[in-house]
Each structure stands twice: as C-alpha cells, then as structure tokens.
Design an enzyme around this catalytic site. Structure first.
Site, mmCIF file in Angstrom:
data_model
loop_
_atom_site.group_PDB
_atom_site.id
_atom_site.type_symbol
_atom_site.label_atom_id
_atom_site.label_comp_id
_atom_site.label_asym_id
_atom_site.label_seq_id
_atom_site.Cartn_x
_atom_site.Cartn_y
_atom_site.Cartn_z
ATOM 1 N N ARG A 39 33.890 40.873 9.315
ATOM 2 C CA ARG A 39 33.268 41.828 9.847
ATOM 3 C C ARG A 39 34.279 43.403 10.080
ATOM 4 N NH1 ARG A 39 29.015 40.992 13.858
ATOM 5 N NH2 ARG A 39 29.300 39.022 13.964
ATOM 6 N N CYS A 46 31.301 37.738 20.351
ATOM 7 C CA CYS A 46 31.029 37.840 21.823
ATOM 8 C C CYS A 46 30.589 39.598 21.864
ATOM 9 C CB CYS A 46 32.419 37.587 22.643
ATOM 10 S SG CYS A 46 32.763 38.012 24.311
ATOM 11 N N ALA A 273 15.176 33.769 19.985
ATOM 12 C CA ALA A 273 15.931 33.074 20.868
ATOM 13 C C ALA A 273 16.272 31.771 21.269
ATOM 14 C CB ALA A 273 16.602 33.799 22.494
ATOM 15 N N GLY A 275 18.856 29.394 19.772
ATOM 16 C CA GLY A 275 19.268 28.647 19.649
ATOM 17 C C GLY A 275 20.591 29.276 18.749
ATOM 18 N N ALA A 324 32.354 32.357 24.859
ATOM 19 C CA ALA A 324 33.749 33.028 24.462
ATOM 20 C C ALA A 324 34.950 32.623 25.499
ATOM 21 C CB ALA A 324 33.354 34.785 25.162
ATOM 22 N N HIS A 447 34.614 36.648 55.784
ATOM 23 C CA HIS A 447 33.906 37.388 55.384
ATOM 24 C C HIS A 447 33.803 38.128 55.555
ATOM 25 C CE1 HIS A 447 29.972 36.759 57.928
ATOM 26 N NE2 HIS A 447 30.886 37.554 59.226
HETATM 27 P P1 FAD Z 1 32.845 34.132 16.951
HETATM 28 O O1 FAD Z 1 32.576 35.115 18.217
HETATM 29 O O2 FAD Z 1 30.892 34.152 16.820
HETATM 30 O O3 FAD Z 1 33.112 35.013 15.672
HETATM 31 C C1 FAD Z 1 33.705 34.403 14.883
HETATM 32 C C2 FAD Z 1 34.308 35.539 13.715
HETATM 33 O O4 FAD Z 1 34.261 34.518 12.225
HETATM 34 C C3 FAD Z 1 32.943 36.793 12.980
HETATM 35 O O5 FAD Z 1 33.283 37.892 13.779
HETATM 36 C C4 FAD Z 1 32.591 36.507 11.833
HETATM 37 O O6 FAD Z 1 32.299 37.371 10.897
HETATM 38 C C5 FAD Z 1 34.243 35.560 11.567
HETATM 39 N N1 FAD Z 1 33.757 35.108 10.046
HETATM 40 C C6 FAD Z 1 32.868 34.135 10.053
HETATM 41 N N2 FAD Z 1 33.168 33.147 8.895
HETATM 42 C C7 FAD Z 1 34.186 34.099 8.430
HETATM 43 C C8 FAD Z 1 34.567 33.787 7.071
HETATM 44 N N3 FAD Z 1 35.196 33.041 6.005
HETATM 45 N N4 FAD Z 1 35.982 34.163 6.778
HETATM 46 C C9 FAD Z 1 36.195 36.215 7.483
HETATM 47 N N5 FAD Z 1 35.263 36.341 8.672
HETATM 48 C C10 FAD Z 1 34.301 34.988 9.350
HETATM 49 N N6 FAD Z 1 29.059 33.948 26.106
HETATM 50 C C11 FAD Z 1 30.050 33.933 27.026
HETATM 51 O O7 FAD Z 1 30.613 32.955 27.697
HETATM 52 N N7 FAD Z 1 29.028 34.465 27.880
HETATM 53 C C12 FAD Z 1 28.520 35.740 27.592
HETATM 54 O O8 FAD Z 1 27.972 36.727 28.280
HETATM 55 C C13 FAD Z 1 28.347 35.448 25.929
HETATM 56 N N8 FAD Z 1 26.834 36.319 25.653
HETATM 57 C C14 FAD Z 1 26.076 36.547 24.525
HETATM 58 C C15 FAD Z 1 24.948 37.078 24.409
HETATM 59 C C16 FAD Z 1 24.235 37.057 23.244
HETATM 60 C C17 FAD Z 1 23.145 37.827 22.531
HETATM 61 C C18 FAD Z 1 24.959 36.339 22.090
HETATM 62 C C19 FAD Z 1 25.152 36.343 20.742
HETATM 63 C C20 FAD Z 1 25.933 35.491 22.786
HETATM 64 C C21 FAD Z 1 26.832 35.352 23.361
HETATM 65 N N9 FAD Z 1 27.829 34.334 24.198
HETATM 66 C C22 FAD Z 1 28.782 34.288 25.205
HETATM 67 C C23 FAD Z 1 28.479 33.355 22.776
HETATM 68 C C24 FAD Z 1 29.654 33.787 22.533
HETATM 69 O O9 FAD Z 1 29.586 35.406 21.694
HETATM 70 C C25 FAD Z 1 30.171 33.044 21.878
HETATM 71 O O10 FAD Z 1 30.319 31.869 22.212
HETATM 72 C C26 FAD Z 1 31.706 33.262 21.093
HETATM 73 O O11 FAD Z 1 31.704 34.970 20.900
HETATM 74 C C27 FAD Z 1 32.103 32.291 19.983
HETATM 75 O O12 FAD Z 1 33.460 33.259 19.296
HETATM 76 P P2 FAD Z 1 34.035 32.412 17.843
HETATM 77 O O13 FAD Z 1 35.151 32.917 18.458
HETATM 78 O O14 FAD Z 1 33.629 30.741 18.343
HETATM 79 O O15 FAD Z 1 32.914 32.856 16.790
HETATM 80 P P1 NAD Z 2 19.691 27.746 23.818
HETATM 81 O O1 NAD Z 2 19.818 26.891 23.211
HETATM 82 O O2 NAD Z 2 20.805 28.556 25.565
HETATM 83 O O3 NAD Z 2 18.470 28.196 24.061
HETATM 84 C C1 NAD Z 2 17.785 28.329 23.127
HETATM 85 C C2 NAD Z 2 15.969 27.810 23.638
HETATM 86 O O4 NAD Z 2 15.051 28.082 22.781
HETATM 87 C C3 NAD Z 2 16.142 26.667 24.307
HETATM 88 O O5 NAD Z 2 15.423 26.228 26.422
HETATM 89 C C4 NAD Z 2 15.707 25.333 23.581
HETATM 90 O O6 NAD Z 2 14.580 24.565 24.362
HETATM 91 C C5 NAD Z 2 14.422 26.856 23.423
HETATM 92 N N1 NAD Z 2 13.305 26.464 21.880
HETATM 93 C C6 NAD Z 2 13.905 25.648 20.792
HETATM 94 N N2 NAD Z 2 13.427 25.793 19.610
HETATM 95 C C7 NAD Z 2 12.433 26.363 20.060
HETATM 96 C C8 NAD Z 2 10.781 26.439 19.861
HETATM 97 N N3 NAD Z 2 10.527 26.358 17.912
HETATM 98 N N4 NAD Z 2 10.411 27.599 20.110
HETATM 99 C C9 NAD Z 2 9.837 27.449 21.817
HETATM 100 N N5 NAD Z 2 11.476 27.487 22.496
HETATM 101 C C10 NAD Z 2 12.163 26.741 21.762
HETATM 102 O O7 NAD Z 2 20.088 29.250 23.080
HETATM 103 P P2 NAD Z 2 20.262 30.340 22.637
HETATM 104 O O8 NAD Z 2 19.879 31.256 23.817
HETATM 105 O O9 NAD Z 2 19.732 31.231 22.015
HETATM 106 O O10 NAD Z 2 21.803 30.973 22.663
HETATM 107 C C11 NAD Z 2 22.942 30.447 22.130
HETATM 108 C C12 NAD Z 2 23.721 30.182 22.924
HETATM 109 O O11 NAD Z 2 24.581 31.580 22.978
HETATM 110 C C13 NAD Z 2 23.713 29.760 23.471
HETATM 111 O O12 NAD Z 2 24.658 28.141 23.436
HETATM 112 C C14 NAD Z 2 24.748 30.027 25.295
HETATM 113 O O13 NAD Z 2 25.877 29.466 25.242
HETATM 114 C C15 NAD Z 2 25.809 31.087 24.220
HETATM 115 N N6 NAD Z 2 24.523 32.080 25.311
HETATM 116 C C16 NAD Z 2 25.868 32.223 26.420
HETATM 117 C C17 NAD Z 2 25.685 33.707 27.242
HETATM 118 C C18 NAD Z 2 25.747 33.055 28.687
HETATM 119 O O14 NAD Z 2 27.215 32.786 29.176
HETATM 120 N N7 NAD Z 2 26.232 34.149 29.896
HETATM 121 C C19 NAD Z 2 24.574 34.425 26.504
HETATM 122 C C20 NAD Z 2 23.820 34.684 25.190
HETATM 123 C C21 NAD Z 2 24.162 33.672 24.923
#
Ligand code: FAD
Ligand code: NAD
Length: 468
Positions: A39, A46, A273, A275, A324, A447
């Site tokens: 990136r 995250c 969304a 997964g 994260a 409290h």
């Molecule tokens: P990532 O954050 O996915 O980072 C991996 C990095 O590796 C990426 O930047 C990618 O570009 C890079 N990369 C991949 N392959 C290569 C390669 N071959 N060469 C070079 N670079 C590469 N989690 C929470 O705990 N709290 C939250 O509130 C939360 N909110 C979320 C909201 C959304 C919309 C989404 C999508 C996710 C959210 N998550 C949240 C989940 C969280 O973002 C992930 O669990 C976390 O980022 C995982 O960290 P990571 O370091 O494993 O991977």
């Molecule tokens: P998720 O696994 O939380 O939810 C996906 C939902 O989609 C499930 O309830 C599943 O039953 C449903 N589903 C699957 N296939 C379907 C279909 N064909 N039709 C209808 N429903 C279907 O996944 P997500 O919401 O995409 O989030 C992905 C990951 O990102 C999660 O593992 C989560 O831990 C992480 N995340 C974390 C936070 C946080 O910590 N606050 C916020 C956002 C994302």
C-alpha cells in the site's frame, strides 16, 4: 548487528497492526528489521480501510443522530435545523486516517525500521523479492492480513458505488436512500448503523437465524431487538442469490436460507459484508513449501512458527478472530520469540467489540460454550438499573458474568451498553489474572459509572446484587 549472511535479521511482510507492531518490537529488541508494504501508506486494513475510518464515521454519525433525533434537545441543547454535510464528515475521517498512518511512518523512522515499498514474494525461506529486488533475512514474518470475501453473483464495484464492500461503504459521497447490507456480522452492523443514522433506510440480510455469529446467544437476540427498534429491517435466515445493477439501482434476489419462494429487493446501495479471507495469493508460498489449511490460513504453533524453519506468521492470515488487537499482540510475541524471549498470547482472553450504539462486547466463553465444558453460574445485571446509564438515558442492554459453578472462576463476560467496549477491558484483565466472580464483586468500582454493572453482574453470580 545483523547476521553477516543476511541483509536483515527480521523481514516482516505487511504493515498492518500485526506487521508494523512486530517490526517495531523487533527493532526495539536490537534486531535489524525491514517491513514490506504494498500500500501507499502504513497501517494495513485497520488504519486505512478498517477500524479507524469506520470509527470516525461511527462517531460523526452518532453526533448527527444525537442532534437530529432529539437526544440533545432532551437535555436542553437547542440546535436549530440539523443537517449532515457528508463531504465534511468524510474529510474528518480522511484526516484521522492520514494522521494515524503518518504516525506509523514516524515510528518506523524513530525505531530504524526500513520500509520496503512494494509487493513481496518468496524466492526461498530467507529471500523475499520486492518489486524485482531480492532482500534476505534470517527470519521472515508473514503478516499479510485479509481481504473481503466475494459473494458469487453480487459483483462489487466501489467506483460505481452501487454494490460496494466495506472500503466502498466507508467512502460513499452521499447518503443512500435504501441500503441493503448482506451479512449481519460486525461490518454490516457497524457500517449499516452509520448510514442508517445519517438517513438511509437499512435492511440487513443475514443467512443465519441470528446476527453476530460467535457471540453469546442472549447477546445476539438482544442486539437484534435493539437494532430493529432503531429502525433497521432484519431479514434473518435469508440468502441473496443474485444481483442485477441498472444505472444507479441494484435489484437483489433473496430466498429463505432453507430454500423456498424468492423475492426481490431494490436498493441504491448494497454492502457486501459476508466475512474476510486471508491474503496469501502471489506470496510464492509454493517456493518455500508452505501449505494452507482448509480455510486458506497459514497454520502456526503457539510461538507463531510455521512448518518452514525461519518463517513465522501472525494476524488475520492465521487462525483466530480477525481483530487488530489480536494481530498486535501476536506481533509483539513473534518479535520476542525471534529475539529468543518468550512471547505469549493468551487466545482464550481476547475481547471483541462491536462499535454500534449501544456497543456490544465480550471476552472468554459464551454461555453456550461454557455449559458444554461443565456446570456454570450466570449473573446478569440490566443497564436500566445502573445509575449512570439511567441518568444518561441509556437504558438498553445488560452485563452478564459467567463463572464455573464449582471454582467460581470467571469464564466469560458479555455486555451490551453504550460504553461496553471500554468496560470489557476490566473483564479481560480480571480473567487474565484468573479472577473469581467474587474478586470482581468485591473490587471497589467508582460511582456513578457504567462499569458498576460488571460488579453487580458478578454479585448476581451468587444471587446478591444490590440495585435489583
Ligand atoms: P492487515 O491490517 O490486513 O494488514 C496487512 C497488510 O499487508 C496490508 O496493508 C496489505 O497491503 C499488506 N500486504 C499483503 N500482502 C502483501 C505482500 N505480498 N507484499 C506486501 N504487502 C502485503 N478490528 C478490530 O480489532 N477493531 C475494529 O474496530 C475493526 N474494525 C474493522 C472495520 C473494517 C471495515 C474492517 C474491514 C476490519 C476491521 N477490523 C477491526 C479488523 C482489522 O482491520 C484486522 O483484524 C487487522 O487489520 C488485521 O491486521 P493484520 O496486520 O493481520 O493485517
Ligand atoms: P462476519 O464474519 O463478522 O459476518 C459475516 C456475516 O455474514 C455472518 O453473520 C454470516 O453468517 C453472514 N453471511 C455469510 N454469507 C452470507 C450470505 N451469502 N448471505 C447473507 N449472509 C451471509 O464478517 P464481516 O462483518 O465481514 O467482518 C469481517 C471481519 O472483520 C470479522 O472477522 C471481524 O472480526 C472483523 N471486524 C471487526 C470489527 C470490530 O472488531 N469492531 C469491525 C469490523 C470488522
């Protein structure tokens, strides 16, 4: 000093919360470290398109709703006509992302971590090619994270903005009229909440018979009631079988999950969304003989070693919750293990939080899972009876403490409360220290705070809360 044979002691692939934390810790421990990121900015999913931008939009939309729905007026705060300027909200979100991703670049410089820009591919277990240039390292950490799982027949086009994934839903330039969210998980409920608060009519289509798989059953049911009360339409036990886009409108075909008569649903925005899946494509894992498990993840041992000597893996690319803070803790542990220390992550005590209103949080076992392990006692306390929640007019939710019936050891804590995400930290810490429910019940809590509900729920394990 790097081992003379290699360019680096440690090379981390991916600069998300797993990778950047691993790189910084490795450097802090005196190891010559590089981190490869494809990136333009550091911080991974995250910081760029996940936790951080979603929380900016959640916060902004919550402020709008408070002003718009009369919550502020109830406390005498007069606002006049309330409008939402989406461009300003998006600008504020972009600034937060820029500041935080820039912060990681600063930390890399400060800790002398080399940022290698480009896509990494293994040549062998100690050689990684980044955009044509080979770099060698004694130890390599795979921290490549995850990406959105696609739904066949429902093609995402974030540019067009009609069928989007989470990245597209974080960047919408205007409030949709009708939004359909496919997947009633964390992303669907958080981002669905954002756009509902800003004025969209939101319908959540979930395949299972309840929202939020993996969470405590009672919490899932209560969450569904609360979201429905807020105006989200929930279509549970329903699947989407196809989508057609015409101009700015999508028409979805839905069917009962068990099969049956189909119906159609129109929307000007569809959020897919369902997964996320691990990022392993193009990494060249075949070159080092590293195989994936059935779910496409890289398996490791408790120290985060893969089957290949010198190659480690952490974060979303390995099994466990995709969170994260889990990735960060694994990042610290893997660096410590590489440095010859004893890095450990207690995977039994990883809190999870859904940042909706109210927040939903849990740590440890669900009541269902705890029951399978043996006899339990459960204490519950409603937020309606918590003085601070009552005063703030935040009556929804409850706290639940699950303890072993014999030893009283806390096995799990679940909470729905406006600040459940903050409250759950004390439960995680108590469990990390092996607390009994009695320990929580006899800890003095300030409290009036929402956290007193955890104390009262712990007291309820033995049947003796005060305010109920
Ligand atoms: P990532 O954050 O996915 O980072 C991996 C990095 O590796 C990426 O930047 C990618 O570009 C890079 N990369 C991949 N392959 C290569 C390669 N071959 N060469 C070079 N670079 C590469 N989690 C929470 O705990 N709290 C939250 O509130 C939360 N909110 C979320 C909201 C959304 C919309 C989404 C999508 C996710 C959210 N998550 C949240 C989940 C969280 O973002 C992930 O669990 C976390 O980022 C995982 O960290 P990571 O370091 O494993 O991977
Ligand atoms: P998720 O696994 O939380 O939810 C996906 C939902 O989609 C499930 O309830 C599943 O039953 C449903 N589903 C699957 N296939 C379907 C279909 N064909 N039709 C209808 N429903 C279907 O996944 P997500 O919401 O995409 O989030 C992905 C990951 O990102 C999660 O593992 C989560 O831990 C992480 N995340 C974390 C936070 C946080 O910590 N606050 C916020 C956002 C994302």
């Amino acid at each position: 000093m790097a081992d003379q044979t290699y360019d680096y002691d440690v090379l981390v692939i991916g600069a998300g919360p797993g990778g950047y934390v691993a790189a910084i810790r490795a450097a802090q421990l005196g190891l010559k470290t590089a981190c490869v990121e494809s990136r333009e900015t550091l911080g991974g999913t995250c910081l760029n398109v996940g936790c951080i931008p979603s929380k900016a939009l959640l916060h902004g939309s919550e402020l709008f709703e408070e002003a718009h729905d009369g919550t502020l007026a109830k406390f005498g705060v007069k606002t006049g006509k309330v409008e939402i300027d989406v461009a300003t909200l998006q600008g504020e979100k972009d600034s937060a992302v820029k500041e935080l991703t820039g912060g990681i670049a600063f930390l890399f410089k400060k800790n002398k971590v080399d940022w290698l820009k480009g896509h990494a591919t293994f040549k062998d277990a100690h050689t990684v090619e980044v955009d044509g240039k080979a770099h060698t390292a004694k130890d390599v950490v795979i921290a490549t994270g995850s990406s959105v799982t696609p739904l066949p027949g429902v093609e995402v086009d974030n540019e067009k903005g009609v069928i989007v994934d989470s990245t597209g839903a974080l960047a919408l330039p205007a409030v949709p009229k009708n939004m359909v969210v496919i997947g009633g998980g964390v992303i669907g409920l958080e981002l669905g909440s954002v756009w509902r608060r800003l004025g969209a009519k939101v319908t959540v289509v979930e395949f299972l018979d309840q929202l939020l798989p993996g969470m405590d059953g009672e919490v899932r049911k209560e969450a569904a009631k609360i979201f429905a009360k807020q105006g989200m339409e929930l279509k549970l036990s329903t699947k989407v079988t196809g989508a057609a886009v015409r101009g700015k409108t999508a028409t979805l075909t839905l069917e009962p999950a068990a099969g049956g008569k189909s119906e159609t649903l129109k929307a000007d925005c569809v959020l897919v969304a369902i997964g996320r899946r691990p990022n392993t494509e193009g990494l060249g894992l075949d070159k080092i003989g590293l195989e994936l498990n059935k779910r496409g993840q890289i398996e490791t041992d408790h120290s985060f070693r893969t089957k290949v000597q010198g190659v480690w893996a952490i974060g979303d690319v390995i099994p466990g919750p995709m969170l994260a803070h889990k990735a960060e803790d694994e990042g610290i542990a893997v660096a410590e293990n590489i440095a010859g220390q004893h890095g450990i992550v207690n995977h039994a005590v990883i809190p999870s939080v859904v940042y909706t209103y109210p927040e939903i949080a849990g740590v440890g076992l669900t009541e269902e899972a705890a029951k399978e392990q043996g006899a339990i006692k459960v204490g519950k306390f409603p937020m309606m009876a918590n003085s601070r929640a009552k005063t703030n007019r935040e009556p929804d939710g409850f706290v639940k403490v699950i303890a072993d019936a014999e030893t009283d050891k806390v096995l799990g804590v679940w909470a729905i409360a406006t600040v459940a995400g903050t409250m759950i930290a004390q439960a995680a810490q108590a469990m990390e220290f092996g607390a009994l429910s009695e320990d929580i019940a006899y800890t003095c809590h300030a409290h009036p705070t929402h956290s007193e509900a955890i104390k009262e729920a712990a007291m309820a394990v033995r049947g003796k809360p005060i305010h109920m």
